[in-house]
Scaffold this motif. Structure first.
Motif, PDB file in Angstrom:
ATOM      1  N   ASP A 235      11.935  96.321 -18.737  1.00  0.00           N
ATOM      2  CA  ASP A 235      10.940  95.490 -18.297  1.00  0.00           C
ATOM      3  C   ASP A 235       9.501  96.111 -18.899  1.00  0.00           C
ATOM      4  O   ASP A 235       8.709  95.004 -19.246  1.00  0.00           O
ATOM      5  CB  ASP A 235      10.819  96.067 -16.539  1.00  0.00           C
ATOM      6  N   GLU A 240       8.476  89.232 -20.008  1.00  0.00           N
ATOM      7  CA  GLU A 240       9.023  87.907 -20.019  1.00  0.00           C
ATOM      8  C   GLU A 240       8.348  86.942 -21.172  1.00  0.00           C
ATOM      9  O   GLU A 240       9.070  86.263 -21.800  1.00  0.00           O
ATOM     10  CB  GLU A 240       9.025  87.137 -18.752  1.00  0.00           C
ATOM     11  N   ARG A 285      16.908  89.453 -14.166  1.00  0.00           N
ATOM     12  CA  ARG A 285      15.864  89.759 -15.277  1.00  0.00           C
ATOM     13  C   ARG A 285      16.056  88.870 -16.119  1.00  0.00           C
ATOM     14  O   ARG A 285      17.194  87.973 -16.581  1.00  0.00           O
ATOM     15  CB  ARG A 285      16.307  91.173 -15.762  1.00  0.00           C
TER      16      ARG A 285
END
Length: 947
Positions: A235, A240, A285
């Protein structure tokens, strides 16, 4: 380079060397193709990024501080100088390590003096607030000496006594590294966890601590916890917005090692199910596909291809609309092919097409997201797989058909893939062939409509397609098959579609050896369908073909043009086309007779059209031209007849007579010849050829099938003879008419009347009187329905007969033998009186006054004749006197009757009738009764004088 920076790098290098010693062991080489044990698994080396070197003369700085130290009395300042000198000596030692290459004396430790200095400071100033810096430097010095335990002690002291120090995060990280290298994974994990919990995400040690924490958990067998830790690190490393952006080399190594250790963790657990379980726990995810892909690669490297397939399929199942799913399904197919699982790979290819083809939900969903486009590799694989599947099923279908099996299911599958390829890759160089084969397979399953569409696409939408002509011709033959198997009601429209396909084929492939036949067939079909407007140019194209077609092909085309122009009322064009057709016919061609007839009809129809336009003269010329161009044509009869008829209408009698005469001579038995005498009669009459006119009329009267026509013709002939002085012919014709046609009575009486007159002119009184009596008889038998004319004629006949009786009466003289002549006289008087009475009864004013007058005259005449009669001989004077008295007695009543009759006639003047016979009665009365009727009119004289 600064001493502090160099010390940090040395420390990192020491840790890196420790890490490398664990990963690069011989055990790793022995187990390269097998699952390593927990002890064998080590993290990758974590390296620092070098910074720009700064040039400083540390010896000179140390010298300044040493010179200053004796003069400083303040204990605090002195302590600070000592601390600073210790740090400078540490940096000086680092420089010596970097620059000097002299041999090192065995047992010599260049950092020992630094260690002693720092230890002395701690002992001298045990409670200083900045001892965390001393402990930090001291731990580095011990580390550079390779004294790991001493390093760990000082780091423990640092974080224990100074937990809020700026060096606490790094100290805990170094503690974790040492504990990890010593195999104390629980404590190492705790140390790394302290770093993670206290460091911010942008801290240098945050990612490294997470990484090592995960490894520590892995080493303890806490695989699920380790996986979650690695997810947290991912993460951090792959936000993203940057998940597809390239990382630097070091971070890439770190990232790949995470995926590697996560793969091992999954394998130690439940494999693919563990992956699914992980993301169920931590949530989806955006980098899941990387986890799956790296794990799959690990499985493949360990020759666990089936497990890799299962893993990819799991991702695809969980993420059907991910852009990575088609790529992973392609990898599944690659694995299957490498493993020789050909049948399974084919099924997977079919699923690939279903899942990611042009008609799939996947494409629709991707389009709706308006995000990244579908990777090019997906279409590359689609192109390959669709092509393979189409050809496979096509080949299977052909084998089935050859062996007598049911090939349609395979043909349907092949057509499905050919169609999908064309739809998906419209610009591919292979698409024309695919569309053509689509047509072939659709034809085989009987889907002719769609087969035609495919054939025509292949033929006309891809100009460079080498087999375009074959496709176009296949469309035509398929049209024929479709028509033959379709209901009658739909064949017309299907036929028109076939013709359109044929014409399109010729336009696009005029050099094809089949083009001429296709064009000729299209023209014939258009003609059969009565689409004459389209048939004409289609057939004309055949006649203009180069090189010229065979004579028969040209002839058929010209016949189509001829018939079409004729059907469209283009008679002039039809005439020229028929003439061309006849010129191409070989002797004995059975079509010649009919074609000549149509040529004649074309000329004839031109005449008819000129008539409708009011151009009668020109129409006559066209009618006559029929005989000139096609003398043996059947329609010449009508043409010549019409020409003569319209000549008569235009009063061209002299011109019409030879045409009519020729017609009668040429077609004596034709039904139209019955009308020729009538037409000739008119023409002869108008040209004053009376005898010829009457002759024709008599011919009609003797031959025409219609009795009415015969009657009228005979009457007309009689009238012509009469009018033009042919007395004998008139008498003979009228007599024939009167004897043959007593009906209609009015016309019969007219004939009888004329006959009576004609016989009067020929001085044949008996025959005249015969027809006068016929007039009376005809009227008598039709009195109820007789017209005024009939009554007039009958009255006239009676008058004339009465006049004859009167004349006979007058001719008889009363002389000896008196008795006989008197009897005759009375008899003729009675006959005349009756005749005049009969004439008067017709109630025709002219004949009534005349009859009345004549009756009066008969009585008066008889009276006079009695008085003037011859006296008998040998009478004495007395007897003679008595005889005359007797005659007067006998004559007087007749005179009285005469006066009475004339008076009745004269009285008609009071009713407005004052004709000749009334006047004559007045004159007769003046003689018979002068006292009353013979008066002189007195005209008074008026004096104009005043006196």
């Amino acid at each position: 380079m600064s001493s502090l920076k160099r010390l940090m790098i040395h420390t990192i290098l020491m840790g890196s060397l420790a890490g490398c010693s664990m990963i690069g062991s011989k055990d790793d080489e022995d187990h390269a193709r097998n699952m390593p044990t927990l002890a064998e698994l080590q993290p990758v080396t974590l390296e620092e990024v070098q910074e720009e070197e700064v040039k400083v003369d540390i010896s000179e700085v140390i010298s300044h501080y040493q010179d200053l130290l004796p003069s400083v009395a303040d204990p605090e300042v002195r302590a600070r100088i000592l601390y600073r000198l210790a740090d400078l000596k540490m940096l000086q030692t680092d420089e010596v390590q970097d620059t000097e290459v002299a041999e090192v004396v065995p047992g010599y430790d260049e950092y020992e003096l630094t260690v002693q200095t720092y230890e002395s400071l701690l002992e001298t100033y045990p409670d200083r607030a900045d001892n965390d810096q001393v402990l930090y430097q001291l731990s580095k010095a011990y580390d550079l000496q390779g004294k790991q335990d001493a390093t760990l002690d000082r780091l423990d002291q640092l974080v224990g006594q100074y937990p809020e120090s700026d060096h606490a995060i790094e100290a805990n990280f170094r503690r974790g590294e040492i504990l990890y290298s010593q195999g104390d994974y629980p404590e190492a994990g705790k140390a790394f966890d302290l770093v993670v919990s206290r460091a911010r995400s942008n801290n240098t040690f945050f990612e490294k601590a997470l990484y090592m924490k995960g490894w520590s958990q892995f080493k303890q067998g806490s695989f699920n916890e380790a996986l979650k830790t690695f997810v947290a690190l991912l993460d951090q490393m792959l936000p993203e917005r940057a998940s597809y952006e390239p990382l630097d080399e070091d971070r890439t190594k770190l990232l790949n090692d995470q995926f590697r250790v996560m793969g091992f963790a999954f394998s130690y657990m439940d494999g693919a199910e563990s992956v699914q379980q992980l993301f169920q726990e931590v949530g989806e995810r955006h980098y899941e596909h990387l986890v799956y892909d790296n794990y799959a690669n690990l499985l493949i490297s360990r020759e666990q291809e089936i497990d890799a397939i299962k893993l990819y399929q799991q991702y695809i199942s969980l993420h059907p609309y991910s852009l990575w799913s088609p790529q992973y399904q392609a990898k599944v197919i690659d694995i299957q092919m490498k493993e020789g699982l050909v049948s399974e790979a084919r099924e997977e290819k079919a699923r690939f097409v279903d899942n990611y083809g042009i008609r799939s939900d996947f494409r629709r969903r991707v389009a709706e997201r308006r995000g990244k486009p579908i990777p090019a590799v997906v279409d590359e694989k689609l192109s390959l797989f669709i092509d393979e599947l189409a050809k496979y099923h096509h080949a299977r279908a052909q084998q089935q058909r050859k062996s007598g099996g049911n090939a349609k299911p395979e043909y349907r599958l092949a057509s499905r893939y050919y169609g999908e390829f064309a739809e998906t890759f419209p610009n591919s160089p292979n698409t024309p062939q695919m569309v053509y084969l689509l047509g072939e397979t659709l034809y085989e399953v009987g889907d002719y409509d769609q087969a035609i569409v495919a054939y025509e696409r292949a033929a006309y939408e891809y100009p460079a397609f080498a087999e375009g002509a074959e496709a176009g011709y296949a469309a035509i033959t398929t049209h024929s098959e479709l028509i033959s198997q379709s209901p009658e009601a739909s064949r017309d429209i299907l036929t028109s579609q076939k013709v359109a396909s044929q014409l399109r084929f010729v336009d696009h492939y005029p050099q094809d050896p089949r083009a001429l036949d296709v064009q000729a067939n299209a023209a014939a079909t258009l003609f059969e369908s009565k689409d004459y407007l389209a048939a004409i140019p289609a057939a004309t194209k055949v006649t203009e073909w180069q090189p010229l077609p065979s004579q028969e092909v040209q002839l058929n085309a010209w016949l189509i043009i001829s018939h079409s122009e004729y059907a469209l009322n283009h008679y002039a064009l039809a005439e020229r086309a028929y003439a061309q057709s006849i010129a191409l016919m070989v002797p004995g061609d059975q079509r010649r007779v009919d074609t000549v007839e149509l040529l004649a009809a074309s000329i004839y129809r031109q005449g008819e059209m000129l008539l409708t336009q009011g151009e009668t003269e020109a129409a006559i010329d066209e009618f006559l031209r029929v005989g000139l161009v096609t003398p043996d044509a059947k329609i010449r009869v009508n043409a010549q007849y019409d020409a003569a008829t319209y000549m008569l209408k235009l009063s061209q009698y002299d011109r019409a007579i030879p045409v009519l005469e020729d017609f009668r001579a040429r077609y004596p038995a034709h039904e139209l010849s019955q009308d020729i005498p009538a037409k000739l009669a008119v023409a002869y009459r108008e040209t004053k050829q009376w005898d010829y006119a009457a002759r024709e009329l008599k011919a009609i009267a003797g031959s025409h099938e219609d009795p009415e026509v015969r009657r009228e013709s005979l009457l007309m002939a009689a009238e012509i003879y009469e009018a033009n002085g042919y007395v004998a012919e008139a008498i003979e014709t009228y007599r024939n008419y009167a004897h043959t046609y007593p009906e209609p009575a009015d016309l019969a009486m007219e004939a009888q009347f004329v006959l009576a007159g004609l016989y009067k002119t020929t001085n044949e009184p008996e025959k005249r009187n015969f027809w006068l009596r016929k007039l009376e008889e005809s009227y008598a038998s039709h009195s109820d329905e007789a017209s005024d004319r009939m009554r007039f004629l009958a009255a006239g006949a009676t008058i004339e007969l009465a006049d004859d009786a009167y004349a006979e009466f007058q001719q008889i003289k009363l002389r000896a033998p008196l008795s006989q002549n008197l009897a005759r006289k009375k008899k003729t008087m009675a006959a005349a009186m009756n005749a005049y009475k009969k004439a008067a009864n017709y109630r025709i004013a002219e004949y009534t006054t005349r009859s009345t007058f004549q009756m009066g005259e008969i009585y008066a005449q008889f009276s006079r004749d009695l008085l003037d009669s011859e006296r008998p001989a040998n009478l004495s004077d007395l007897e003679l006197e008595q005889y005359e008295l007797l005659l007067e007695d006998q004559a007087y009543p007749f005179e009285e009757d005469a006066i009475s009759i004339h008076e009745s006639n004269a009285q008609r003047s009071w009713d407005g009738v004052y004709d000749t016979w009334v006047k004559n009665s007045f004159k007769a009365l003046e003689k018979l009764f002068p006292v009353r009727y013979q008066r002189t009119e007195e005209i008074p004289v008026v004096s104009e004088s005043i006196l």
